[in-house]
Motif scaffolding. Structure first.
Motif, PDB file in Angstrom:
ATOM      1  N   UNK A 176      19.020  -5.712   3.645  1.00 10.93           N
ATOM      2  CA  UNK A 176      19.132  -6.475   2.395  1.00 10.93           C
ATOM      3  C   UNK A 176      20.508  -7.116   2.229  1.00 10.93           C
ATOM      4  N   UNK A 177      21.542  -6.468   2.740  1.00  9.09           N
ATOM      5  CA  UNK A 177      22.875  -7.058   2.651  1.00  9.09           C
ATOM      6  C   UNK A 177      22.943  -8.352   3.451  1.00  9.09           C
ATOM      7  N   UNK A 178      22.478  -8.307   4.691  1.00  3.71           N
ATOM      8  CA  UNK A 178      22.524  -9.514   5.520  1.00  3.71           C
ATOM      9  C   UNK A 178      21.608 -10.604   4.972  1.00  3.71           C
ATOM     10  N   UNK A 179      20.485 -10.215   4.400  1.00  8.46           N
ATOM     11  CA  UNK A 179      19.566 -11.200   3.823  1.00  8.46           C
ATOM     12  C   UNK A 179      20.231 -11.949   2.681  1.00  8.46           C
ATOM     13  N   UNK A 180      20.901 -11.215   1.788  1.00  8.67           N
ATOM     14  CA  UNK A 180      21.567 -11.841   0.647  1.00  8.67           C
ATOM     15  C   UNK A 180      22.708 -12.744   1.109  1.00  8.67           C
ATOM     16  N   UNK A 181      23.524 -12.245   2.028  1.00  5.49           N
ATOM     17  CA  UNK A 181      24.644 -13.046   2.524  1.00  5.49           C
ATOM     18  C   UNK A 181      24.160 -14.284   3.274  1.00  5.49           C
ATOM     19  N   UNK A 182      23.104 -14.137   4.053  1.00  5.21           N
ATOM     20  CA  UNK A 182      22.574 -15.282   4.803  1.00  5.21           C
ATOM     21  C   UNK A 182      22.044 -16.368   3.886  1.00  5.21           C
ATOM     22  N   UNK A 183      21.298 -15.973   2.858  1.00  9.88           N
ATOM     23  CA  UNK A 183      20.758 -16.957   1.927  1.00  9.88           C
ATOM     24  C   UNK A 183      21.880 -17.665   1.174  1.00  9.88           C
ATOM     25  N   UNK A 184      22.913 -16.922   0.785  1.00  9.56           N
ATOM     26  CA  UNK A 184      24.034 -17.537   0.084  1.00  9.56           C
ATOM     27  C   UNK A 184      24.785 -18.508   0.992  1.00  9.56           C
ATOM     28  N   UNK A 238      29.037 -26.327  -4.463  1.00 12.16           N
ATOM     29  CA  UNK A 238      29.232 -25.746  -3.133  1.00 12.16           C
ATOM     30  C   UNK A 238      30.331 -24.693  -3.161  1.00 12.16           C
ATOM     31  N   UNK A 239      31.426 -24.972  -3.877  1.00  9.42           N
ATOM     32  CA  UNK A 239      32.516 -24.002  -3.985  1.00  9.42           C
ATOM     33  C   UNK A 239      32.042 -22.748  -4.720  1.00  9.42           C
ATOM     34  N   UNK A 240      31.208 -22.918  -5.749  1.00 11.00           N
ATOM     35  CA  UNK A 240      30.719 -21.757  -6.504  1.00 11.00           C
ATOM     36  C   UNK A 240      29.865 -20.853  -5.628  1.00 11.00           C
ATOM     37  N   UNK A 241      29.024 -21.438  -4.766  1.00 12.27           N
ATOM     38  CA  UNK A 241      28.215 -20.627  -3.856  1.00 12.27           C
ATOM     39  C   UNK A 241      29.108 -19.868  -2.869  1.00 12.27           C
ATOM     40  N   UNK A 242      30.167 -20.525  -2.411  1.00 12.12           N
ATOM     41  CA  UNK A 242      31.081 -19.875  -1.471  1.00 12.12           C
ATOM     42  C   UNK A 242      31.768 -18.678  -2.122  1.00 12.12           C
ATOM     43  N   UNK A 243      32.212 -18.837  -3.357  1.00 11.16           N
ATOM     44  CA  UNK A 243      32.863 -17.735  -4.057  1.00 11.16           C
ATOM     45  C   UNK A 243      31.885 -16.592  -4.325  1.00 11.16           C
ATOM     46  N   UNK A 244      30.616 -16.921  -4.594  1.00  6.91           N
ATOM     47  CA  UNK A 244      29.604 -15.884  -4.787  1.00  6.91           C
ATOM     48  C   UNK A 244      29.388 -15.095  -3.504  1.00  6.91           C
ATOM     49  N   UNK A 245      29.409 -15.780  -2.367  1.00  6.69           N
ATOM     50  CA  UNK A 245      29.253 -15.106  -1.076  1.00  6.69           C
ATOM     51  C   UNK A 245      30.405 -14.127  -0.851  1.00  6.69           C
ATOM     52  N   UNK A 246      31.631 -14.559  -1.148  1.00  5.87           N
ATOM     53  CA  UNK A 246      32.795 -13.687  -0.981  1.00  5.87           C
ATOM     54  C   UNK A 246      32.678 -12.468  -1.895  1.00  5.87           C
ATOM     55  N   UNK A 247      32.211 -12.666  -3.121  1.00  3.01           N
ATOM     56  CA  UNK A 247      32.052 -11.546  -4.049  1.00  3.01           C
ATOM     57  C   UNK A 247      31.027 -10.548  -3.531  1.00  3.01           C
ATOM     58  N   UNK A 248      29.951 -11.033  -2.920  1.00  2.00           N
ATOM     59  CA  UNK A 248      28.941 -10.135  -2.350  1.00  2.00           C
ATOM     60  C   UNK A 248      29.526  -9.280  -1.239  1.00  2.00           C
ATOM     61  N   UNK A 249      30.402  -9.871  -0.430  1.00  4.13           N
ATOM     62  CA  UNK A 249      31.074  -9.108   0.625  1.00  4.13           C
ATOM     63  C   UNK A 249      31.892  -7.974   0.015  1.00  4.13           C
ATOM     64  N   UNK A 250      32.655  -8.275  -1.028  1.00  4.40           N
ATOM     65  CA  UNK A 250      33.492  -7.260  -1.669  1.00  4.40           C
ATOM     66  C   UNK A 250      32.652  -6.201  -2.390  1.00  4.40           C
ATOM     67  N   UNK A 251      31.441  -6.546  -2.800  1.00  3.95           N
ATOM     68  CA  UNK A 251      30.589  -5.585  -3.507  1.00  3.95           C
ATOM     69  C   UNK A 251      30.024  -4.515  -2.587  1.00  3.95           C
ATOM     70  N   UNK A 252      30.099  -4.736  -1.281  1.00 11.37           N
ATOM     71  CA  UNK A 252      29.558  -3.779  -0.308  1.00 11.37           C
ATOM     72  C   UNK A 252      28.128  -3.389  -0.673  1.00 11.37           C
ATOM     73  N   UNK A 253      27.289  -4.408  -0.772  1.00 14.01           N
ATOM     74  CA  UNK A 253      25.882  -4.203  -1.134  1.00 14.01           C
ATOM     75  C   UNK A 253      25.219  -3.276  -0.119  1.00 14.01           C
ATOM     76  N   UNK A 254      24.521  -2.235  -0.580  1.00 11.37           N
ATOM     77  CA  UNK A 254      23.845  -1.336   0.366  1.00 11.37           C
ATOM     78  C   UNK A 254      22.727  -2.040   1.113  1.00 11.37           C
TER      79      UNK A 254
END
Length: 406
Positions: free
Chosen positions: A71-79, A172-188
């Motif tokens: 699920x982590x890779x799925x979310x990051x990939x879509x973002x 586009x910048x907002x999506x990029x920042x959301x992707x970075x936030x997901x990385x920091x969230x360490x989504x299980x």
């Protein structure tokens, strides 16, 4: 630990808020761009409908794959794909190549990504928030949606005034920042203790989720109400843009009018805990649909370009309560190993007609003008409220987990 100290959830929330801001900026900028390029409200509806159609078509397989995949890779990939699509859109506008088919194609790509990010984010929240804080988490999620709706339209209108490509570059910048936030969230990769679903094939896995929803008396009817709310609630956007223009408003005026939804929704999110205790979910759905329909009809009253802010503010005060209560009911009922599939089925059941919303709204506005289109849409929503009020299953629906049909 309080929810405010839950750094993983707060990182997800901040990323979602930034991304939602970009989405709300382009929500107002896109129809203005299409109208500027073509002069056709109908084509503006087609572009918006392409995103919704792609999301609906991809929803069920996306839900199954979210349950199957990391699920982590799925979310990051879509973002990551959303970042790329928004950047390509901004580039096409800058290069003067923003033809309607390009806008439709990129909107469809974004819609497919939303089909994946929605259930993946839901499972991520379940993975980082304990059950006793879930309702508070959904209330905070609701507040960021409405905060973005408050800031997004006027900012989008302002940026569009600076240049047609500017709001899409900001997206586009907002999506990029959301992707970075997901990385920091360490989504299980999946919630602790959750077993991987037994694979019975796409049809079998979807069938399990459909059967689960069908056996929930009241919830299935509320999903049908939500389907009509999403159809008619999405249909009023383009007629309202047209109405403001017909009454002499410019891009900034249009953004300011739509900002009323965010202001009311943000206030409503703060009141959702109290308002949610006033009525059980079924009766709340009836009341919300009635208020929504009346407010849309009221927008058509001939009081100038800024008047629609008043009815927008009124109905948006009640929107967060409805969303939070329904989300909490679903969170309580859905089994962990069915999160992706059940979320996809519920989304499809409630948003199955959403692709038609902008097309319906654009067609009505092109045929009758903004005011009459809004009057028709509001009247149809009041009909839905009447049908819902006549249903015993809706009136008696609560959040008890044993609401299962025989």
């Amino acid at each position: 630990m309080s929810l405010l100290r839950n750094r993983r959830f707060q990182a997800l929330w901040i990323g979602g808020a930034i991304s939602q801001l970009g989405t709300d900026m382009t929500r107002i900028a896109m129809p203005m761009l299409v109208l500027a390029l073509t002069g056709s409200p109908g084509l503006a509806g087609v572009v918006a409908g392409a995103k919704a159609a792609a999301m609906v078509v991809a929803q069920l397989p996306a839900g199954v794959w979210v349950d199957r995949w990391d699920r982590r890779r799925t979310l990051l990939g879509a973002q990551a794909v959303q970042v790329l699509a928004a950047a390509v859109l901004a580039g096409a506008v800058l290069a003067g190549q923003a033809q309607v088919w390009v806008l439709v194609a990129l909107a469809a790509v974004d819609g497919v990504c939303v089909a994946f990010t929605g259930p993946a984010l839901d499972t991520a929240i379940r993975g980082v928030v304990p059950p006793e804080q879930m309702r508070a988490a959904y209330a905070q999620e609701e507040s960021r949606r409405h905060a973005a709706a408050l800031a997004g339209p006027p900012v989008g209108g302002f940026l569009y005034g600076l240049g047609q490509a500017v709001p899409f570059l900001a997206d586009a910048v907002s999506y990029l920042l959301a992707l970075v936030a997901t990385v920091f969230a360490r989504v299980p990769r999946r919630p602790a203790g959750e077993a991987r679903p037994v694979r019975t094939g796409m049809r079998g896995e979807v069938g399990q989720a459909v059967g689960w929803l069908w056996r929930r008396r009241g919830l299935r009817e509320v999903c049908l109400i939500a389907m009509m709310l999403n159809l008619l609630g999405g249909a009023f956007v383009i007629p309202l843009v047209v109405l403001v223009g017909e009454r002499g408003g410019d891009a900034l005026d249009t953004g300011a009018v739509f900002a009323a939804m965010g202001a009311g929704g943000l206030a409503g999110a703060l009141l959702s805990g109290w308002l949610g205790r006033l009525l059980p979910p079924g009766r709340l759905a009836i009341a919300f649909t009635t208020v929504f329909g009346g407010a849309i009809m009221a927008m058509a009253l001939p009081f100038g370009p800024w008047w629609p802010m008043v009815p927008l503010l009124v109905f948006s005060l009640t929107t967060p309560t409805f969303n939070v209560v329904v989300s909490a009911v679903i969170s309580r009922l859905v089994p962990d190993d069915m999160l992706g599939r059940a979320g996809a089925v519920l989304t499809l059941a409630s948003r199955g007609l959403t692709p038609l919303a902008p097309v319906l709204g654009g067609s009505l506005a092109a045929a009758f003008g903004g005011a009459w289109a809004l009057a028709v849409i509001g009247a149809l929503m009041l009909v839905v409220a009447g049908v819902a009020a006549a249903s015993q299953d809706v009136r008696s629906f609560t959040d008890e987990p044993d609401e299962v049909a025989a």
